[in-house]
Design a protein around this motif. Structure first.
Motif, PDB file in Angstrom:
ATOM      1  N   ASN A 177       6.615 -83.540  -5.812  1.00  0.00           N
ATOM      2  CA  ASN A 177       5.248 -83.410  -5.154  1.00  0.00           C
ATOM      3  C   ASN A 177       4.246 -84.225  -5.486  1.00  0.00           C
ATOM      4  O   ASN A 177       3.289 -84.620  -4.684  1.00  0.00           O
ATOM      5  N   ASP A 183       4.400 -87.656  -3.586  1.00  0.00           N
ATOM      6  CA  ASP A 183       3.925 -87.384  -2.081  1.00  0.00           C
ATOM      7  C   ASP A 183       2.284 -87.416  -2.123  1.00  0.00           C
ATOM      8  O   ASP A 183       1.788 -88.005  -1.038  1.00  0.00           O
ATOM      9  N   ALA A 184       1.826 -86.780  -2.999  1.00  0.00           N
ATOM     10  CA  ALA A 184       0.638 -86.557  -3.045  1.00  0.00           C
ATOM     11  C   ALA A 184      -0.269 -87.975  -3.266  1.00  0.00           C
ATOM     12  O   ALA A 184      -1.327 -88.209  -2.560  1.00  0.00           O
ATOM     13  N   ASP A 224      -2.517 -93.699   1.459  1.00  0.00           N
ATOM     14  CA  ASP A 224      -2.101 -93.888   3.015  1.00  0.00           C
ATOM     15  C   ASP A 224      -3.587 -93.666   3.611  1.00  0.00           C
ATOM     16  O   ASP A 224      -4.051 -94.441   4.600  1.00  0.00           O
ATOM     17  N   THR A 225      -4.104 -92.682   3.297  1.00  0.00           N
ATOM     18  CA  THR A 225      -5.553 -92.225   3.552  1.00  0.00           C
ATOM     19  C   THR A 225      -6.544 -93.542   3.655  1.00  0.00           C
ATOM     20  O   THR A 225      -7.217 -94.043   4.557  1.00  0.00           O
ATOM     21  N   SER A 277      -5.619 -96.502   5.711  1.00  0.00           N
ATOM     22  CA  SER A 277      -5.860 -96.447   7.034  1.00  0.00           C
ATOM     23  C   SER A 277      -7.561 -96.413   7.311  1.00  0.00           C
ATOM     24  O   SER A 277      -7.935 -97.189   8.379  1.00  0.00           O
ATOM     25  N   ALA A 315       1.213 -90.643  -2.534  1.00  0.00           N
ATOM     26  CA  ALA A 315       1.291 -91.652  -1.322  1.00  0.00           C
ATOM     27  C   ALA A 315       0.254 -91.068  -0.056  1.00  0.00           C
ATOM     28  O   ALA A 315      -0.309 -92.017   0.662  1.00  0.00           O
ATOM     29  N   GLN A 316      -0.019 -90.003  -0.215  1.00  0.00           N
ATOM     30  CA  GLN A 316      -0.953 -89.484   0.664  1.00  0.00           C
ATOM     31  C   GLN A 316      -2.438 -90.009   0.574  1.00  0.00           C
ATOM     32  O   GLN A 316      -3.174 -90.379   1.313  1.00  0.00           O
ATOM     33  N   PHE A 317      -2.680 -89.988  -0.648  1.00  0.00           N
ATOM     34  CA  PHE A 317      -4.038 -90.641  -1.132  1.00  0.00           C
ATOM     35  C   PHE A 317      -4.042 -92.025  -0.745  1.00  0.00           C
ATOM     36  O   PHE A 317      -5.205 -92.574  -0.274  1.00  0.00           O
TER      37      PHE A 317
END
Length: 433
Positions: free
Chosen positions: A60, A63-64, A70-71, A74, A66-68
């Motif tokens: 978990n 994943d958090a 990736d944002t 971007s 990676a999301q940080f």
């Protein structure tokens, strides 16, 4: 006969036994089974459960993270695609950098820089109050799209994206506060650590790698698939890679904590089972005192009134029912006896019943004396006429036989009657057993 009677009673559990059995089946059995499972839980089972929980926690967190990342990547890529950056050194590019910085401030973007070559700053901006040195924002060793700078509260995450085919790059300097929240310690006194590409801590509750067992670090740095550690004697741990990045999340806790939790659970389960058994014993004792013992006293009184000598079947409810029926019959017979005359003799009470006949306490109104009246069993006339005739013949023969004796230990026969509906012997009444 005593043995047969005991066996018959063993087959009929008492009311208290049935109450205890019902309590065990309905309440104690499920609770006892659950408590037994908890009591049987050992350290190995708890370790497996905790390792699985750590693996889930590590995944978990990864994943958090990676999301940080990736944002932020971007955001950097979206800026490189803006037409204003076709001329990186022009005023339009400067305006777009400044506008993007203001738009991304809520996402923790501290500064935006536009670099060319090996790190020459040509455009840039930083938030008001920030002390960042924009010229030194892009280190020469920055050969990845994501890197970190500083440590602790000053930690920054640097995200780079190239502008088309040129040698220009957009670099975002982002605050790492969201990462700190992601790897905050969770339940069960655990530690969560985010390791960077070189295996050094980026964020987490452990800053010194010496606090992490070497075998745990070795597996995490090897880049193997997500999993748990079973070889360390000191800790229970799991790791998960951050998808798309060479970062790793480790979740771990001292093994002794898991064992202590398992031991505490076993103690609580044992205590629960003991308390439950004590409550069951209390309610059984209360049931005996408030229900069983009064019913037994009532049964004894009923047997005495109904003149029942046998000890019953051992079934309290069944014996109560039988004694009620006998008592009811006796009351009904008593009401009817006052209106019954056998010949010239008045019937007062029942003395006893046998297999063949019934003995009544009677009264001779002419001679004014008590006597015993023995006749065939009440209700016998509803039976087979031949059997009734045999009983009457036996009763008459008994009277003739006794009348031949004259002895103090033999009752005296006063009269005999053999008429339709009334065959009896009138004899001396002896009060006693």
């Amino acid at each position: 006969m005593d043995i047969v009677d005991r066996i018959r009673r063993l087959r009929r559990p008492s009311l208290l036994v049935r109450a205890a059995f019902g309590l065990v089946v309905v309440a104690l059995l499920p609770l006892g089974f659950a408590s037994w499972q908890l009591v049987g839980m050992n350290a190995a089972a708890m370790r497996d459960q905790v390792e699985s929980t750590h693996l889930l926690n590590a995944r978990n967190a990864s994943d958090a993270v990676a999301q940080f990342l990736d944002t932020r990547r971007s955001l950097a890529r979206s800026l490189t695609l803006h037409p204003a950056l076709r001329d990186p050194s022009g005023p339009a590019a400067a305006d777009q950098v400044a506008e993007s910085l203001l738009s991304w401030a809520d996402l923790g973007v501290e500064a935006v820089g536009l670099f060319v070559g090996n790190g020459t700053l040509i455009q840039g901006g930083r938030l008001e109050g920030s002390g960042l040195d924009l010229a030194a924002l892009l280190p020469a060793s920055f050969d990845r799209d994501v890197a970190t700078r500083g440590s602790g509260d000053d930690l920054l995450v640097l995200v780079r994206a190239r502008v088309g085919d040129s040698d220009a790059s957009v670099v975002l300097a982002c605050r790492a506060e969201p990462l700190r929240r992601i790897v905050e310690p969770w339940e069960l006194s655990s530690d969560v650590v985010l390791l960077g590409p070189t295996g050094t801590p980026i964020q987490g509750s452990i800053d010194d790698l010496a606090e992490i067992p070497e075998d745990v670090l070795r597996v995490a740095r090897a880049g193997v698939a997500d999993g748990v550690y079973s070889g360390s004697a000191e800790v229970l741990a799991a790791h998960a890679s951050v998808a798309g990045y060479d970062w790793t999340v480790i979740s771990l806790q001292p093994r002794a904590i898991a064992e202590r939790v398992a031991r505490r659970m076993r103690q609580r389960a044992s205590l629960t089972l003991v308390v439950t058994l004590a409550l069951a014993a209390f309610f059984l004792a209360l049931t005996y005192r408030e229900v069983v013992r009064p019913l037994r006293g009532l049964l004894t009184a009923q047997r005495r009134l109904a003149q029942i000598d046998d000890n019953g079947r051992g079934d309290l409810i069944g014996d109560l029912t039988a004694s009620f029926a006998a008592l009811e019959q006796r009351v009904r017979d008593g009401r009817e006896l006052g209106e019954i005359f056998l010949g010239r003799y008045q019937v007062l009470d029942i003395v006893g019943r046998g297999g063949m006949g019934t003995v009544f306490r009677g009264w001779d109104p002419k001679l004014e004396r008590p006597l015993a009246l023995k006749t065939v069993r009440l209700g016998a006339t509803s039976e087979d006429p031949e059997r009734v005739r045999q009983r009457v013949s036996a009763l008459l023969q008994e009277a003739v036989t006794i009348a031949r004796f004259n002895h103090p230990n033999v009752v005296t026969i006063h009269d005999i009657e053999d008429a339709a509906g009334a065959t009896f012997i009138a004899m001396e009444f002896v009060d006693g057993e």
